[in-house]
Design a protein around this motif. Sequence first.
Motif, PDB file in Angstrom:
ATOM      1  N   ALA A 154      -7.229 -12.407 -12.117  1.00  0.00           N
ATOM      2  CA  ALA A 154      -7.551 -13.838 -12.140  1.00  0.00           C
ATOM      3  C   ALA A 154      -8.885 -14.113 -12.818  1.00  0.00           C
ATOM      4  CB  ALA A 154      -7.564 -14.395 -10.719  1.00  0.00           C
ATOM      5  N   LYS A 155      -9.765 -13.109 -12.865  1.00  0.00           N
ATOM      6  CA  LYS A 155     -11.096 -13.333 -13.444  1.00  0.00           C
ATOM      7  C   LYS A 155     -11.152 -13.023 -14.930  1.00  0.00           C
ATOM      8  CE  LYS A 155     -13.836 -12.776  -9.266  1.00  0.00           C
ATOM      9  NZ  LYS A 155     -13.942 -11.708  -8.271  1.00  0.00           N
ATOM     10  N   ARG A 156     -10.033 -12.505 -15.478  1.00  0.00           N
ATOM     11  CA  ARG A 156     -10.054 -12.204 -16.907  1.00  0.00           C
ATOM     12  C   ARG A 156     -10.301 -13.459 -17.719  1.00  0.00           C
ATOM     13  NH1 ARG A 156      -4.642  -8.661 -17.316  1.00  0.00           N
ATOM     14  NH2 ARG A 156      -5.422  -6.794 -16.301  1.00  0.00           N
ATOM     15  N   PRO A 157     -11.047 -13.312 -18.817  1.00  0.00           N
ATOM     16  CA  PRO A 157     -11.224 -14.480 -19.684  1.00  0.00           C
ATOM     17  C   PRO A 157      -9.854 -14.903 -20.225  1.00  0.00           C
ATOM     18  CG  PRO A 157     -12.453 -12.548 -20.520  1.00  0.00           C
ATOM     19  CD  PRO A 157     -11.700 -12.098 -19.311  1.00  0.00           C
ATOM     20  N   GLY A 158      -9.612 -16.176 -20.265  1.00  0.00           N
ATOM     21  CA  GLY A 158      -8.341 -16.666 -20.794  1.00  0.00           C
ATOM     22  C   GLY A 158      -7.217 -16.639 -19.786  1.00  0.00           C
ATOM     23  N   PHE A 159      -7.540 -16.311 -18.528  1.00  0.00           N
ATOM     24  CA  PHE A 159      -6.488 -16.304 -17.510  1.00  0.00           C
ATOM     25  C   PHE A 159      -5.883 -17.698 -17.385  1.00  0.00           C
ATOM     26  CE2 PHE A 159      -5.065 -17.314 -13.243  1.00  0.00           C
ATOM     27  CZ  PHE A 159      -4.135 -16.317 -13.031  1.00  0.00           C
ATOM     28  N   ASP A 160      -4.573 -17.747 -17.291  1.00  0.00           N
ATOM     29  CA  ASP A 160      -3.889 -19.028 -17.198  1.00  0.00           C
ATOM     30  C   ASP A 160      -2.692 -18.879 -16.268  1.00  0.00           C
ATOM     31  OD1 ASP A 160      -3.367 -21.773 -18.906  1.00  0.00           O
ATOM     32  OD2 ASP A 160      -1.503 -20.784 -18.307  1.00  0.00           O
ATOM     33  N   ALA A 161      -2.687 -19.642 -15.174  1.00  0.00           N
ATOM     34  CA  ALA A 161      -1.639 -19.486 -14.168  1.00  0.00           C
ATOM     35  C   ALA A 161      -0.250 -19.776 -14.757  1.00  0.00           C
ATOM     36  CB  ALA A 161      -1.920 -20.390 -12.969  1.00  0.00           C
ATOM     37  N   GLY A 162      -0.178 -20.718 -15.675  1.00  0.00           N
ATOM     38  CA  GLY A 162       1.112 -21.036 -16.286  1.00  0.00           C
ATOM     39  C   GLY A 162       1.660 -19.872 -17.086  1.00  0.00           C
ATOM     40  N   LYS A 163       0.786 -19.246 -17.870  1.00  0.00           N
ATOM     41  CA  LYS A 163       1.216 -18.075 -18.654  1.00  0.00           C
ATOM     42  C   LYS A 163       1.599 -16.933 -17.740  1.00  0.00           C
ATOM     43  CE  LYS A 163      -1.606 -18.870 -22.704  1.00  0.00           C
ATOM     44  NZ  LYS A 163      -3.006 -18.582 -23.037  1.00  0.00           N
ATOM     45  N   LEU A 164       0.839 -16.774 -16.657  1.00  0.00           N
ATOM     46  CA  LEU A 164       1.135 -15.697 -15.721  1.00  0.00           C
ATOM     47  C   LEU A 164       2.507 -15.897 -15.088  1.00  0.00           C
ATOM     48  CD1 LEU A 164       0.330 -13.173 -14.192  1.00  0.00           C
ATOM     49  CD2 LEU A 164      -0.775 -14.617 -12.504  1.00  0.00           C
ATOM     50  N   ALA A 165       2.812 -17.138 -14.730  1.00  0.00           N
ATOM     51  CA  ALA A 165       4.111 -17.421 -14.113  1.00  0.00           C
ATOM     52  C   ALA A 165       5.234 -17.037 -15.075  1.00  0.00           C
ATOM     53  CB  ALA A 165       4.205 -18.896 -13.729  1.00  0.00           C
ATOM     54  N   LEU A 166       5.026 -17.329 -16.365  1.00  0.00           N
ATOM     55  CA  LEU A 166       6.035 -16.957 -17.361  1.00  0.00           C
ATOM     56  C   LEU A 166       6.160 -15.441 -17.461  1.00  0.00           C
ATOM     57  CD1 LEU A 166       5.843 -19.081 -20.609  1.00  0.00           C
ATOM     58  CD2 LEU A 166       7.835 -18.557 -19.206  1.00  0.00           C
ATOM     59  N   PHE A 167       5.013 -14.771 -17.503  1.00  0.00           N
ATOM     60  CA  PHE A 167       4.982 -13.317 -17.585  1.00  0.00           C
ATOM     61  C   PHE A 167       5.766 -12.706 -16.423  1.00  0.00           C
ATOM     62  CE2 PHE A 167       2.817  -9.595 -15.739  1.00  0.00           C
ATOM     63  CZ  PHE A 167       2.977  -8.661 -16.754  1.00  0.00           C
ATOM     64  N   LEU A 168       5.608 -13.297 -15.244  1.00  0.00           N
ATOM     65  CA  LEU A 168       6.258 -12.736 -14.061  1.00  0.00           C
ATOM     66  C   LEU A 168       7.777 -12.872 -14.125  1.00  0.00           C
ATOM     67  CD1 LEU A 168       3.824 -13.921 -11.241  1.00  0.00           C
ATOM     68  CD2 LEU A 168       4.083 -11.620 -12.186  1.00  0.00           C
ATOM     69  N   LEU A 169       8.254 -13.810 -14.932  1.00  0.00           N
ATOM     70  CA  LEU A 169       9.700 -13.997 -15.042  1.00  0.00           C
ATOM     71  C   LEU A 169      10.334 -12.996 -15.990  1.00  0.00           C
ATOM     72  CD1 LEU A 169      10.030 -17.881 -15.110  1.00  0.00           C
ATOM     73  CD2 LEU A 169      10.638 -16.312 -13.263  1.00  0.00           C
ATOM     74  N   LEU A 170       9.518 -12.387 -16.847  1.00  0.00           N
ATOM     75  CA  LEU A 170      10.053 -11.427 -17.811  1.00  0.00           C
ATOM     76  C   LEU A 170       9.957 -10.026 -17.239  1.00  0.00           C
ATOM     77  CD1 LEU A 170       8.090 -12.886 -20.841  1.00  0.00           C
ATOM     78  CD2 LEU A 170      10.467 -13.350 -20.232  1.00  0.00           C
ATOM     79  N   PRO A 171      10.957  -9.211 -17.525  1.00  0.00           N
ATOM     80  CA  PRO A 171      10.852  -7.819 -17.071  1.00  0.00           C
ATOM     81  C   PRO A 171       9.732  -7.131 -17.837  1.00  0.00           C
ATOM     82  CG  PRO A 171      12.907  -8.224 -18.286  1.00  0.00           C
ATOM     83  CD  PRO A 171      12.143  -9.503 -18.285  1.00  0.00           C
ATOM     84  N   HIS A 172       8.917  -6.321 -17.175  1.00  0.00           N
ATOM     85  CA  HIS A 172       7.874  -5.614 -17.908  1.00  0.00           C
ATOM     86  C   HIS A 172       7.795  -4.170 -17.449  1.00  0.00           C
ATOM     87  CE1 HIS A 172       6.346  -8.370 -14.859  1.00  0.00           C
ATOM     88  NE2 HIS A 172       5.556  -7.399 -14.464  1.00  0.00           N
ATOM     89  N   PRO A 173       7.389  -3.304 -18.375  1.00  0.00           N
ATOM     90  CA  PRO A 173       7.370  -1.870 -18.095  1.00  0.00           C
ATOM     91  C   PRO A 173       6.434  -1.534 -16.951  1.00  0.00           C
ATOM     92  CG  PRO A 173       6.281  -2.367 -20.192  1.00  0.00           C
ATOM     93  CD  PRO A 173       6.919  -3.628 -19.717  1.00  0.00           C
TER      94      PRO A 173
END
Length: 104
Positions: free
Chosen positions: A61-80
């Motif tokens: 959450a503290k990373r520069p450029g963190f964005d909850a909307g982008k994170l929500a999208l990321f969580l919907l995609l399968p990732h390694p």
Amino acid sequence: MSRLIRALLAPFLLLVVTQTALAANIANGEKMARRWCAACHVVAADQSRGNTQAPPFSAIAKRPGFDAGKLALFLLLPHPRMPDMNMSRNEAADLAAYIASQGR
Ligand code: HEC
């Protein structure tokens, strides 16, 4: 109630209703994080350690450029390296909002 008052109140009430519907549920996000993510990630300040190289949620959450909307999208995609949680959009939004709250 007079027509005028009703006419004045209607847009306000609509706003309240839509805001509530859009607001992510942080408490639900926390519940999911503790159940599904805590095996690897440190998901809350009261958790002593994760057990892999997974970054703590507070660090994410503290990373520069963190964005909850982008994170929500990321969580919907399968990732390694992470199990596919197969969650709904609402669940992903709740989790992302919870993770965002850990950066404060
Ligand atoms: C089986 C272990 C495991 C579980 C369970 C797990 N993760 Fe991860 N996660 C990882 C690892 C390992 C990484 C680091 C991946 C990398 O650096 O390549 C990671 C990275 C991440 C990242 C950061 C991605 C980035 O941009 O670097 C996020 C966000 C994340 N996980 C969210 C979650 C959420 C939310 C859950 C629960 C629904 C979860 N993870 C459950 C292992 C796990």
